[in-house]
Scaffold this motif. Structure first.
Motif, PDB file in Angstrom:
ATOM      1  N   ASN A  69       0.826  -1.208   0.000  1.00  0.00           N
ATOM      2  CA  ASN A  69       0.000   0.000   0.000  1.00  0.00           C
ATOM      3  C   ASN A  69       0.865   1.263   0.000  1.00  0.00           C
ATOM      4  OD1 ASN A  69      -2.655   1.513   0.657  1.00  0.00           O
ATOM      5  ND2 ASN A  69      -1.291   2.109   2.326  1.00  0.00           N
ATOM      6  N   LEU A  70       1.974   1.214   0.759  1.00  0.00           N
ATOM      7  CA  LEU A  70       2.827   2.399   0.872  1.00  0.00           C
ATOM      8  C   LEU A  70       3.754   2.545  -0.320  1.00  0.00           C
ATOM      9  CD1 LEU A  70       3.743   2.107   4.664  1.00  0.00           C
ATOM     10  CD2 LEU A  70       2.062   3.647   3.615  1.00  0.00           C
ATOM     11  N   LYS A  71       4.258   1.448  -0.852  1.00  0.00           N
ATOM     12  CA  LYS A  71       5.303   1.518  -1.870  1.00  0.00           C
ATOM     13  C   LYS A  71       4.819   1.233  -3.289  1.00  0.00           C
ATOM     14  CE  LYS A  71       8.609   2.260   1.147  1.00  0.00           C
ATOM     15  NZ  LYS A  71       9.352   3.538   1.159  1.00  0.00           N
ATOM     16  N   ILE A  72       3.718   0.471  -3.424  1.00  0.00           N
ATOM     17  CA  ILE A  72       3.338   0.033  -4.776  1.00  0.00           C
ATOM     18  C   ILE A  72       1.987   0.624  -5.202  1.00  0.00           C
ATOM     19  CG2 ILE A  72       2.888  -1.965  -6.260  1.00  0.00           C
ATOM     20  CD1 ILE A  72       4.668  -3.617  -4.419  1.00  0.00           C
ATOM     21  N   GLN A  73       0.928   0.310  -4.429  1.00  0.00           N
ATOM     22  CA  GLN A  73      -0.405   0.712  -4.868  1.00  0.00           C
ATOM     23  C   GLN A  73      -1.332   0.796  -3.652  1.00  0.00           C
ATOM     24  OE1 GLN A  73      -3.412   2.028  -6.398  1.00  0.00           O
ATOM     25  NE2 GLN A  73      -1.946   1.556  -8.061  1.00  0.00           N
ATOM     26  N   PRO A  74      -2.019   1.954  -3.452  1.00  0.00           N
ATOM     27  CA  PRO A  74      -2.923   2.116  -2.287  1.00  0.00           C
ATOM     28  C   PRO A  74      -4.090   1.122  -2.273  1.00  0.00           C
ATOM     29  CG  PRO A  74      -2.410   4.236  -3.270  1.00  0.00           C
ATOM     30  CD  PRO A  74      -1.872   3.214  -4.213  1.00  0.00           C
ATOM     31  N   LEU A  75      -4.425   0.580  -3.455  1.00  0.00           N
ATOM     32  CA  LEU A  75      -5.544  -0.360  -3.507  1.00  0.00           C
ATOM     33  C   LEU A  75      -5.295  -1.626  -2.680  1.00  0.00           C
ATOM     34  CD1 LEU A  75      -6.536  -0.124  -7.278  1.00  0.00           C
ATOM     35  CD2 LEU A  75      -7.896   0.617  -5.320  1.00  0.00           C
ATOM     36  N   PHE A  76      -4.044  -1.925  -2.332  1.00  0.00           N
ATOM     37  CA  PHE A  76      -3.733  -3.130  -1.570  1.00  0.00           C
ATOM     38  C   PHE A  76      -4.426  -3.137  -0.202  1.00  0.00           C
ATOM     39  CE2 PHE A  76      -0.514  -4.133  -4.671  1.00  0.00           C
ATOM     40  CZ  PHE A  76      -0.386  -5.508  -4.586  1.00  0.00           C
ATOM     41  N   PHE A  77      -4.804  -1.959   0.291  1.00  0.00           N
ATOM     42  CA  PHE A  77      -5.476  -1.895   1.594  1.00  0.00           C
ATOM     43  C   PHE A  77      -6.841  -2.590   1.566  1.00  0.00           C
ATOM     44  CE2 PHE A  77      -4.754   0.904   5.455  1.00  0.00           C
ATOM     45  CZ  PHE A  77      -3.433   0.478   5.588  1.00  0.00           C
ATOM     46  N   LEU A  78      -7.369  -2.804   0.344  1.00  0.00           N
ATOM     47  CA  LEU A  78      -8.655  -3.491   0.234  1.00  0.00           C
ATOM     48  C   LEU A  78      -8.557  -4.968   0.660  1.00  0.00           C
ATOM     49  CD1 LEU A  78      -9.869  -2.062  -3.203  1.00  0.00           C
ATOM     50  CD2 LEU A  78     -10.414  -1.239  -0.890  1.00  0.00           C
ATOM     51  N   LEU A  79      -7.338  -5.507   0.683  1.00  0.00           N
ATOM     52  CA  LEU A  79      -7.127  -6.901   1.111  1.00  0.00           C
ATOM     53  C   LEU A  79      -7.036  -7.038   2.630  1.00  0.00           C
ATOM     54  CD1 LEU A  79      -4.405  -7.858  -1.535  1.00  0.00           C
ATOM     55  CD2 LEU A  79      -6.762  -8.701  -1.483  1.00  0.00           C
ATOM     56  N   LEU A  80      -6.982  -5.927   3.337  1.00  0.00           N
ATOM     57  CA  LEU A  80      -6.706  -5.950   4.769  1.00  0.00           C
ATOM     58  C   LEU A  80      -7.858  -6.511   5.630  1.00  0.00           C
ATOM     59  CD1 LEU A  80      -4.423  -5.218   6.695  1.00  0.00           C
ATOM     60  CD2 LEU A  80      -5.447  -2.943   6.941  1.00  0.00           C
ATOM     61  N   PRO A  81      -9.145  -6.212   5.342  1.00  0.00           N
ATOM     62  CA  PRO A  81     -10.216  -6.636   6.270  1.00  0.00           C
ATOM     63  C   PRO A  81     -10.240  -8.130   6.577  1.00  0.00           C
ATOM     64  CG  PRO A  81     -11.071  -5.030   4.725  1.00  0.00           C
ATOM     65  CD  PRO A  81      -9.686  -5.365   4.252  1.00  0.00           C
ATOM     66  N   MET A  82     -10.194  -8.975   5.534  1.00  0.00           N
ATOM     67  CA  MET A  82     -10.282 -10.422   5.779  1.00  0.00           C
ATOM     68  C   MET A  82      -9.101 -10.922   6.593  1.00  0.00           C
ATOM     69  SD  MET A  82     -12.092 -13.097   5.529  1.00  0.00           S
ATOM     70  CE  MET A  82     -13.318 -12.867   4.245  1.00  0.00           C
ATOM     71  N   SER A  83      -7.901 -10.376   6.326  1.00  0.00           N
ATOM     72  CA  SER A  83      -6.717 -10.790   7.093  1.00  0.00           C
ATOM     73  C   SER A  83      -6.854 -10.381   8.568  1.00  0.00           C
ATOM     74  CB  SER A  83      -5.457 -10.169   6.489  1.00  0.00           C
ATOM     75  OG  SER A  83      -5.244 -10.648   5.178  1.00  0.00           O
ATOM     76  N   ILE A  84      -7.433  -9.191   8.803  1.00  0.00           N
ATOM     77  CA  ILE A  84      -7.647  -8.761  10.193  1.00  0.00           C
ATOM     78  C   ILE A  84      -8.641  -9.693  10.893  1.00  0.00           C
ATOM     79  CG2 ILE A  84      -8.624  -6.927  11.639  1.00  0.00           C
ATOM     80  CD1 ILE A  84      -7.446  -4.898   9.695  1.00  0.00           C
ATOM     81  N   PHE A  85      -9.737 -10.049  10.206  1.00  0.00           N
ATOM     82  CA  PHE A  85     -10.712 -10.970  10.803  1.00  0.00           C
ATOM     83  C   PHE A  85     -10.057 -12.296  11.189  1.00  0.00           C
ATOM     84  CE2 PHE A  85     -14.024  -8.720   7.981  1.00  0.00           C
ATOM     85  CZ  PHE A  85     -14.294  -7.795   8.972  1.00  0.00           C
ATOM     86  N   GLU A  86      -9.210 -12.800  10.300  1.00  0.00           N
ATOM     87  CA  GLU A  86      -8.595 -14.112  10.542  1.00  0.00           C
ATOM     88  C   GLU A  86      -7.613 -14.071  11.711  1.00  0.00           C
ATOM     89  OE1 GLU A  86      -8.356 -16.677   6.546  1.00  0.00           O
ATOM     90  OE2 GLU A  86      -7.351 -14.743   6.357  1.00  0.00           O
ATOM     91  N   ILE A  87      -6.745 -13.046  11.753  1.00  0.00           N
ATOM     92  CA  ILE A  87      -5.727 -12.994  12.814  1.00  0.00           C
ATOM     93  C   ILE A  87      -6.355 -12.688  14.168  1.00  0.00           C
ATOM     94  CG2 ILE A  87      -5.159 -10.564  12.462  1.00  0.00           C
ATOM     95  CD1 ILE A  87      -2.716 -13.440  13.332  1.00  0.00           C
ATOM     96  N   VAL A  88      -7.370 -11.803  14.184  1.00  0.00           N
ATOM     97  CA  VAL A  88      -8.008 -11.443  15.462  1.00  0.00           C
ATOM     98  C   VAL A  88      -8.772 -12.638  16.047  1.00  0.00           C
ATOM     99  CG1 VAL A  88      -9.768  -9.980  16.523  1.00  0.00           C
ATOM    100  CG2 VAL A  88      -8.122  -8.974  14.929  1.00  0.00           C
ATOM    101  N   SER A  89      -9.326 -13.514  15.177  1.00  0.00           N
ATOM    102  CA  SER A  89     -10.127 -14.648  15.662  1.00  0.00           C
ATOM    103  C   SER A  89      -9.309 -15.628  16.495  1.00  0.00           C
ATOM    104  CB  SER A  89     -10.749 -15.396  14.472  1.00  0.00           C
ATOM    105  OG  SER A  89      -9.739 -15.983  13.670  1.00  0.00           O
ATOM    106  N   PHE A  90      -7.995 -15.612  16.336  1.00  0.00           N
ATOM    107  CA  PHE A  90      -7.130 -16.489  17.132  1.00  0.00           C
ATOM    108  C   PHE A  90      -7.004 -16.000  18.575  1.00  0.00           C
ATOM    109  CE2 PHE A  90      -5.583 -17.868  12.951  1.00  0.00           C
ATOM    110  CZ  PHE A  90      -5.534 -19.239  13.150  1.00  0.00           C
ATOM    111  N   PHE A  91      -7.256 -14.729  18.804  1.00  0.00           N
ATOM    112  CA  PHE A  91      -7.023 -14.154  20.129  1.00  0.00           C
ATOM    113  C   PHE A  91      -8.308 -13.665  20.811  1.00  0.00           C
ATOM    114  CE2 PHE A  91      -3.353 -13.369  17.368  1.00  0.00           C
ATOM    115  CZ  PHE A  91      -2.349 -14.039  18.079  1.00  0.00           C
TER     116      PHE A  91
END
Length: 367
Positions: A69-91
């Protein structure tokens, strides 16, 4: 169900790729490379079983998204929600917390990306919630199946142990019965035969010079032998079970085995003086009942069958009746003809009725 999460991520990847192609961005090759790396990392999540390694890959995936998102393309932030759901569900088990955390980056995005980011976050949350709910229920069912399998194994083990115990008990009972009979013959009959033998040996020696005494001893030997023979008769009589017990026992055993083997409610009733039923009549009754129950299983579509044995004043009545579909006109097959022939051999009669269910009645005269 993981395929729905993969499909969600793949849809976002394709959306990013299509937007980049449509806008003809100059560094598309780097965008494509980063998307491929992200896709490979996320596919690996569902191929491994180690929880710690999955957490590491999820964190690595989030780092890749932030860097891209910072170095290549801001659109990459659209991939963030599902990854956050998955990592938070472990804790954290509470989904609203993961929903709140996934919405925080929206305030750091360009206003043009905020609507699509919010939409993707909402869709990803719905998909993840459904998958998580399904997975929870699936794990519960698997645990339930494991518990049932464990219970079945324990019951099977107990059943096997019970069968072994019954076999051992039966074998022990036979040994004890043989020992009892042997001891009874030795105590009652052996002593009598030994006494008679001694009397006859003494008679042989006295025959020449004291005939009167010899005759007395011989008569004693005869009396002892008679007593021994009577003891043998009484012992065998006591060992042999009454005819009616043998007949009713065989009938009960057969009906219990039939009921256990077939999904059919079986009722058995008997009344009257069973002593009046002869062995040959018990044999005919047993064979007719077997044939009637076999026909019930083949043709009746019944859920219940009753077997009744009534010993009346001058007749033995055996009735087998089911609650099946019956038959208005009964066509006699080999089974019914065989029952009639067996019954007629002892001056009996068979009555077949198919009006209300199907019933076979055997009538035998009392001798």
């Amino acid at each position: 169900m993981e395929r729905w999460i993969i499909l969600n991520k793949l849809s976002v990847i394709l959306y990013i790729a299509l937007i980049c192609i449509y806008n003809e961005i100059p560094n598309f090759s780097w965008v494509l490379f980063a998307l491929l790396v992200y896709f490979c990392i996320n596919i690996s999540l569902y191929l491994i079983k180690n929880t710690n390694l999955i957490k590491f890959l999820l964190i690595l995936s989030i780092c890749l998204i932030v860097y891209s998102n910072l170095k290549i393309q801001p659109l990459f932030f659209l991939l963030l929600p599902m990854s956050i759901f998955e990592i938070v569900s472990f804790f954290i088990s509470k989904k609203w917390i993961s929903w709140f955390l996934s919405l925080l980056p929206i305030f750091h995005l360009h206003h043009s990306l905020q609507p699509i980011y919010g939409l993707i976050t909402f869709v990803s949350f719905i998909v993840f919630s459904i998958v998580d709910l399904y997975s929870t229920r699936l794990r519960f069912k698997e645990d339930q199946i494991d518990r049932m399998r464990s219970t079945i194994q324990k019951l099977s083990k107990k059943l096997n142990n019970h069968s072994e115990f019954m076999e051992q008990s039966e074998y022990t009972f036979k040994l004890e019965e043989r020992n009892r009979i042997s001891q009874e013959i030795h105590d009652k009959i052996g002593h009598s035969m030994t006494g008679a033998l001694f009397q006859m040996e003494a008679t042989k020696h006295l025959m020449g010079h004291n005939q009167e005494k010899a005759l007395e001893l011989l008569q004693n030997a005869i009396n002892i032998s008679k007593d021994g023979i009577e003891n043998i008769r009484l012992t065998l009589k006591n060992m042999k079970p009454p005819t009616e017990q043998m007949g009713i026992h065989h009938m009960k055993l057969f009906i219990d085995e039939f009921s256990a083997k077939h999904d059919l409610k079986t009722l058995f009733v008997y009344k009257g003086n069973l002593d009046l039923i002869t062995p040959i009549q018990w044999k005919i009754i047993q064979e007719n009942v077997v044939e009637a129950l076999t026909n019930t299983m083949k043709y009746a579509d019944a859920t219940e069958v009753s077997i009744e044995i009534y010993v009346m004043n001058k007749m033995i009545k055996t009735n087998v009746k089911d609650n099946g579909r019956g038959k208005v006109i009964v066509k006699k097959g080999l089974g019914i003809i065989g029952m009639e022939e067996r019954t007629a051999a002892v001056n009996g009669k068979i009555i077949v009725d198919g009006q209300d269910g199907f019933s076979v009645t055997t009538l035998l005269p009392i001798e």
